[in-house]
Design an enzyme around this catalytic site. Sequence first.
Site, short mmCIF file in Angstrom:
data_model
loop_
_atom_site.label_atom_id
_atom_site.label_comp_id
_atom_site.label_asym_id
_atom_site.label_seq_id
_atom_site.Cartn_x
_atom_site.Cartn_y
_atom_site.Cartn_z
N GLU A 1 -13.00 -33.52 48.55
CA GLU A 1 -11.80 -33.47 47.57
C GLU A 1 -11.10 -34.99 48.02
OE1 GLU A 1 -10.89 -31.80 45.10
OE2 GLU A 1 -12.12 -30.22 45.26
N ASP B 1 -15.26 -19.05 31.16
CA ASP B 1 -14.14 -19.08 31.85
C ASP B 1 -13.54 -20.69 31.89
OD1 ASP B 1 -12.29 -18.19 33.87
OD2 ASP B 1 -13.52 -19.50 35.23
#
Length: 84
Positions: A2, A27
Amino acid sequence: TEYVNGEAQQMREKFRVYGSYQEAFQDYANTLRGNPRFSSVLGQQNGASFARSLQESGYATDPKYADKLSQIIHGNTLRLAIND
């Protein structure tokens, strides 16, 4: 990996598990539809614009996310899969 304040960070995160591709895509669609921060993403007609809007909305932390997604969208592998 990240990116936090532009710096790559190794993180260990939990991911959702799905029973099928359909479940995963549903989703994903619900996430985009259900969160106001993604409103600029919906309705994009161009793959590169979609990728850029998705990145700008905070969907991914990788500063090259839109470029990577655009390469996939315009790549031969996806084109061949769609035309198959």
